[in-house]
Write a protein that holds these residues in place. Structure first.
Motif, PDB file in Angstrom:
ATOM      1  N   CYS A  42       0.934  -1.023  -0.028  1.00 42.35           N
ATOM      2  CA  CYS A  42      -0.142  -0.122   0.760  1.00 42.35           C
ATOM      3  C   CYS A  42       0.595   1.084   0.304  1.00 42.35           C
ATOM      4  CB  CYS A  42      -0.735   0.206   1.954  1.00 42.35           C
ATOM      5  SG  CYS A  42      -1.556   1.444   0.959  1.00 42.35           S
ATOM      6  N   LEU A  43       1.844   1.366   0.914  1.00 46.64           N
ATOM      7  CA  LEU A  43       2.781   2.630   1.267  1.00 46.64           C
ATOM      8  C   LEU A  43       3.465   2.569  -0.148  1.00 46.64           C
ATOM      9  CD1 LEU A  43       3.275   2.376   4.939  1.00 46.64           C
ATOM     10  CD2 LEU A  43       2.003   3.397   3.918  1.00 46.64           C
ATOM     11  N   PHE A  44       4.759   1.425  -0.452  1.00 49.34           N
ATOM     12  CA  PHE A  44       5.682   1.566  -1.338  1.00 49.34           C
ATOM     13  C   PHE A  44       5.320   0.727  -2.130  1.00 49.34           C
ATOM     14  CE2 PHE A  44       6.794   3.348   3.626  1.00 49.34           C
ATOM     15  CZ  PHE A  44       7.128   3.907   2.578  1.00 49.34           C
ATOM     16  N   GLY A  45       4.792  -0.107  -2.644  1.00 50.88           N
ATOM     17  CA  GLY A  45       4.484  -1.523  -3.641  1.00 50.88           C
ATOM     18  C   GLY A  45       5.606  -2.494  -4.121  1.00 50.88           C
ATOM     19  N   VAL A  46       6.202  -2.723  -2.193  1.00 50.49           N
ATOM     20  CA  VAL A  46       6.673  -3.656  -2.506  1.00 50.49           C
ATOM     21  C   VAL A  46       5.798  -4.702  -1.644  1.00 50.49           C
ATOM     22  CG1 VAL A  46       8.879  -4.818  -1.121  1.00 50.49           C
ATOM     23  CG2 VAL A  46       8.966  -2.299  -1.689  1.00 50.49           C
ATOM     24  N   CYS A  47       5.978  -6.026  -2.194  1.00 48.91           N
ATOM     25  CA  CYS A  47       5.066  -7.030  -2.238  1.00 48.91           C
ATOM     26  C   CYS A  47       3.639  -7.101  -2.019  1.00 48.91           C
ATOM     27  CB  CYS A  47       5.432  -7.511  -0.102  1.00 48.91           C
ATOM     28  SG  CYS A  47       7.020  -8.509  -0.262  1.00 48.91           S
ATOM     29  N   ASN A  48       3.304  -6.387  -2.958  1.00 52.12           N
ATOM     30  CA  ASN A  48       2.496  -5.942  -3.545  1.00 52.12           C
ATOM     31  C   ASN A  48       0.766  -6.708  -3.168  1.00 52.12           C
ATOM     32  OD1 ASN A  48       0.367  -3.705  -2.844  1.00 52.12           O
ATOM     33  ND2 ASN A  48       1.272  -2.772  -5.699  1.00 52.12           N
ATOM     34  N   TYR A  49       0.958  -8.295  -3.113  1.00 56.04           N
ATOM     35  CA  TYR A  49      -0.550  -8.946  -3.322  1.00 56.04           C
ATOM     36  C   TYR A  49      -1.196  -8.625  -3.401  1.00 56.04           C
ATOM     37  CZ  TYR A  49       4.316 -11.280  -2.452  1.00 56.04           C
ATOM     38  OH  TYR A  49       5.753 -11.931  -1.461  1.00 56.04           O
ATOM     39  N   ALA A  50      -1.647  -7.249  -2.717  1.00 52.98           N
ATOM     40  CA  ALA A  50      -3.005  -7.041  -2.560  1.00 52.98           C
ATOM     41  C   ALA A  50      -3.907  -5.990  -3.865  1.00 52.98           C
ATOM     42  CB  ALA A  50      -3.610  -6.686  -1.282  1.00 52.98           C
ATOM     43  N   GLY A  51      -2.910  -5.823  -4.352  1.00 49.38           N
ATOM     44  CA  GLY A  51      -2.846  -4.369  -6.184  1.00 49.38           C
ATOM     45  C   GLY A  51      -3.188  -3.488  -5.628  1.00 49.38           C
ATOM     46  N   PHE A  52      -2.636  -2.565  -4.794  1.00 46.64           N
ATOM     47  CA  PHE A  52      -2.952  -1.567  -4.178  1.00 46.64           C
ATOM     48  C   PHE A  52      -2.181  -0.590  -5.914  1.00 46.64           C
ATOM     49  CE2 PHE A  52      -3.807  -2.805  -0.013  1.00 46.64           C
ATOM     50  CZ  PHE A  52      -4.820  -2.378   0.192  1.00 46.64           C
ATOM     51  N   ALA A  53      -3.116   0.645  -5.934  1.00 43.47           N
ATOM     52  CA  ALA A  53      -1.385   1.391  -5.723  1.00 43.47           C
ATOM     53  C   ALA A  53      -1.023   2.349  -4.976  1.00 43.47           C
ATOM     54  CB  ALA A  53      -2.623   2.718  -6.883  1.00 43.47           C
ATOM     55  N   PRO A  54       0.666   2.384  -4.869  1.00 43.72           N
ATOM     56  CA  PRO A  54       1.349   2.830  -4.088  1.00 43.72           C
ATOM     57  C   PRO A  54       1.238   4.183  -3.976  1.00 43.72           C
ATOM     58  CG  PRO A  54       2.050   1.128  -5.813  1.00 43.72           C
ATOM     59  CD  PRO A  54       1.302   1.389  -6.413  1.00 43.72           C
ATOM     60  N   ASP A 104      -7.058  -9.497  -4.166  1.00 38.56           N
ATOM     61  CA  ASP A 104      -6.122  -9.757  -3.279  1.00 38.56           C
ATOM     62  C   ASP A 104      -5.429 -10.812  -3.758  1.00 38.56           C
ATOM     63  OD1 ASP A 104      -4.070 -10.536  -1.880  1.00 38.56           O
ATOM     64  OD2 ASP A 104      -5.031 -10.127   0.378  1.00 38.56           O
ATOM     65  N   ARG A 105      -4.374 -11.186  -4.921  1.00 34.45           N
ATOM     66  CA  ARG A 105      -3.576 -12.816  -5.297  1.00 34.45           C
ATOM     67  C   ARG A 105      -3.902 -13.969  -4.171  1.00 34.45           C
ATOM     68  NH1 ARG A 105       1.449  -9.795  -7.276  1.00 34.45           N
ATOM     69  NH2 ARG A 105       2.138 -11.367  -7.035  1.00 34.45           N
ATOM     70  N   ARG A 106      -4.013 -13.100  -3.511  1.00 35.68           N
ATOM     71  CA  ARG A 106      -4.062 -14.298  -1.759  1.00 35.68           C
ATOM     72  C   ARG A 106      -5.520 -14.830  -1.445  1.00 35.68           C
ATOM     73  NH1 ARG A 106      -0.925 -11.092   1.610  1.00 35.68           N
ATOM     74  NH2 ARG A 106      -2.260  -9.749   0.585  1.00 35.68           N
ATOM     75  N   ILE A 107      -5.843 -16.347  -1.572  1.00 33.19           N
ATOM     76  CA  ILE A 107      -7.499 -16.299  -0.874  1.00 33.19           C
ATOM     77  C   ILE A 107      -6.958 -16.032   0.800  1.00 33.19           C
ATOM     78  CG2 ILE A 107      -8.825 -18.039  -0.401  1.00 33.19           C
ATOM     79  CD1 ILE A 107      -8.435 -17.049  -3.511  1.00 33.19           C
ATOM     80  N   ALA A 123      -3.487 -16.580   1.527  1.00 30.22           N
ATOM     81  CA  ALA A 123      -1.705 -17.574   0.601  1.00 30.22           C
ATOM     82  C   ALA A 123      -2.291 -17.475  -0.633  1.00 30.22           C
ATOM     83  CB  ALA A 123      -1.856 -18.720   1.280  1.00 30.22           C
ATOM     84  N   SER A 124      -1.284 -17.594  -1.161  1.00 26.35           N
ATOM     85  CA  SER A 124      -1.403 -17.798  -2.914  1.00 26.35           C
ATOM     86  C   SER A 124      -1.172 -19.572  -3.111  1.00 26.35           C
ATOM     87  CB  SER A 124      -0.411 -18.096  -3.418  1.00 26.35           C
ATOM     88  OG  SER A 124       0.964 -18.225  -2.549  1.00 26.35           O
ATOM     89  N   TRP A 125      -1.223 -20.147  -2.117  1.00 28.42           N
ATOM     90  CA  TRP A 125      -1.809 -21.689  -2.267  1.00 28.42           C
ATOM     91  C   TRP A 125      -1.672 -22.281  -0.515  1.00 28.42           C
ATOM     92  CZ3 TRP A 125      -2.419 -25.729  -4.992  1.00 28.42           C
ATOM     93  CH2 TRP A 125      -2.632 -27.210  -4.449  1.00 28.42           C
ATOM     94  N   GLY A 146      -0.987 -17.633  -8.110  1.00 27.38           N
ATOM     95  CA  GLY A 146      -1.329 -17.847  -6.778  1.00 27.38           C
ATOM     96  C   GLY A 146      -3.102 -17.891  -7.166  1.00 27.38           C
ATOM     97  N   TYR A 147      -3.769 -18.453  -7.048  1.00 27.86           N
ATOM     98  CA  TYR A 147      -5.151 -19.072  -6.939  1.00 27.86           C
ATOM     99  C   TYR A 147      -5.837 -17.427  -7.046  1.00 27.86           C
ATOM    100  CZ  TYR A 147      -4.609 -23.361  -6.612  1.00 27.86           C
ATOM    101  OH  TYR A 147      -4.466 -25.407  -6.658  1.00 27.86           O
ATOM    102  N   GLY A 148      -5.578 -16.648  -6.637  1.00 28.05           N
ATOM    103  CA  GLY A 148      -6.332 -15.299  -6.287  1.00 28.05           C
ATOM    104  C   GLY A 148      -6.601 -14.432  -7.493  1.00 28.05           C
ATOM    105  N   ARG A 149      -5.387 -14.876  -8.897  1.00 24.03           N
ATOM    106  CA  ARG A 149      -5.114 -14.143  -9.937  1.00 24.03           C
ATOM    107  C   ARG A 149      -6.465 -14.811 -11.314  1.00 24.03           C
ATOM    108  NH1 ARG A 149       1.116 -12.678 -11.549  1.00 24.03           N
ATOM    109  NH2 ARG A 149       1.031 -11.164 -10.260  1.00 24.03           N
ATOM    110  N   MET A 150      -7.083 -16.371 -10.808  1.00 23.52           N
ATOM    111  CA  MET A 150      -8.042 -16.781 -11.850  1.00 23.52           C
ATOM    112  C   MET A 150      -8.440 -16.204 -12.005  1.00 23.52           C
ATOM    113  SD  MET A 150      -7.260 -20.288 -10.358  1.00 23.52           S
ATOM    114  CE  MET A 150      -8.384 -21.594 -11.572  1.00 23.52           C
ATOM    115  N   ASP A 151      -9.556 -16.044 -12.865  1.00 23.33           N
ATOM    116  CA  ASP A 151     -10.769 -15.173 -13.140  1.00 23.33           C
ATOM    117  C   ASP A 151     -12.167 -15.905 -12.565  1.00 23.33           C
ATOM    118  OD1 ASP A 151     -11.943 -13.302 -14.445  1.00 23.33           O
ATOM    119  OD2 ASP A 151     -12.750 -14.341 -16.023  1.00 23.33           O
ATOM    120  N   TRP A 152     -12.047 -15.303 -11.378  1.00 23.27           N
ATOM    121  CA  TRP A 152     -12.974 -15.090 -10.182  1.00 23.27           C
ATOM    122  C   TRP A 152     -13.963 -13.720  -9.949  1.00 23.27           C
ATOM    123  CZ3 TRP A 152      -9.498 -19.070  -6.987  1.00 23.27           C
ATOM    124  CH2 TRP A 152      -9.418 -20.211  -7.525  1.00 23.27           C
TER     125      TRP A 152
END
Length: 209
Positions: A42-54, A104-107, A123-125, A146-152
């Motif tokens: 969220c703050l700096f775009g590092v490990c941004n699995y949740a998909g924020f605009a940093p 989020d790319r994690r479930i 988690a992604s798995w 990770g499963y969170g990227r699937m088209d759901w």
């Protein structure tokens, strides 16, 4: 290995000129000891699995960085990456209710506790989730990163006994709760800004793996 954050709250006197150097006010490690990837993203775009605009990604080190911050950064040599900074004036304007740009790319996994769903992990798995969703049990065959990227669709849920799995989109407030582990950092920055002005207080950071 995980990513950790390092840096300093830096301050410049209210009476300083635009070309005057900044001082290192507080080492970040004295105020923040966490490893929260949602906040990092969220703050700096590092490990941004949740998909924020940093808010402040990859700005590099400030030109007039304090001596202490520069020396600490250089001690990391090639181990440091993703250096950036953000001013208190910017943080004051943040809409903390803003949602991430993507799901989020994690479930998100919840457990039933006394009739209430309580978040236990992201988690992604997960082999248990894969079974509940009818997906391959072998993580080597999963789609994407990770499963969170699937088209759901956002909000899609799967139930498995006392577990609930959901595809969610986070808000900035969820990533950086106002009463959470970043509160001491914001409190110190706010106190310095009350004396020296919002533009004269900033957080300068870098990361290592």
């Amino acid at each position: 290995m995980g990513a950790d954050i390092h840096g300093f709250i830096e301050c410049r006197s209210r009476w300083a000129g635009p070309d005057d150097a900044w001082s290192a006010a507080v080492d970040l490690e004295l105020l923040y000891e966490g490893r929260n990837y949602d906040a990092f993203g969220c703050l700096f775009g590092v490990c941004n699995y949740a998909g924020f605009a940093p808010l402040a990604a990859d700005r590099g080190l400030p030109e007039l960085i304090s001596d202490a911050a520069r020396a600490d950064y250089e001690d990391w040599d090639s181990g440091a990456h993703s250096s950036s900074w953000i001013a208190w004036s910017e943080l004051k304007r943040v809409d903390w209710d803003e949602s991430a740009e993507t799901t989020d790319r994690r479930i998100h996994e919840y457990e039933a506790v006394d009739g209430t769903w309580v978040l236990v992990s992201k988690a992604s798995w997960s082999a248990r989730f894969a079974k509940a969703a009818g997906l391959p049990a072998d993580p080597a065959t999963r789609m994407g990163d990770g499963y969170g990227r699937m088209d759901w669709p956002e909000g899609t849920e799967w139930r498995d006994g006392d577990r609930l799995y959901r595809l969610e989109r986070m808000t900035r407030r969820e990533a950086v709760p106002p009463e959470g582990e970043w509160k001491p950092v914001w409190s110190v920055m706010e106190a310095l800004a009350a004396v020296h002005g919002d533009e004269n207080v900033r957080l300068t950071v870098w990361f290592d793996n």
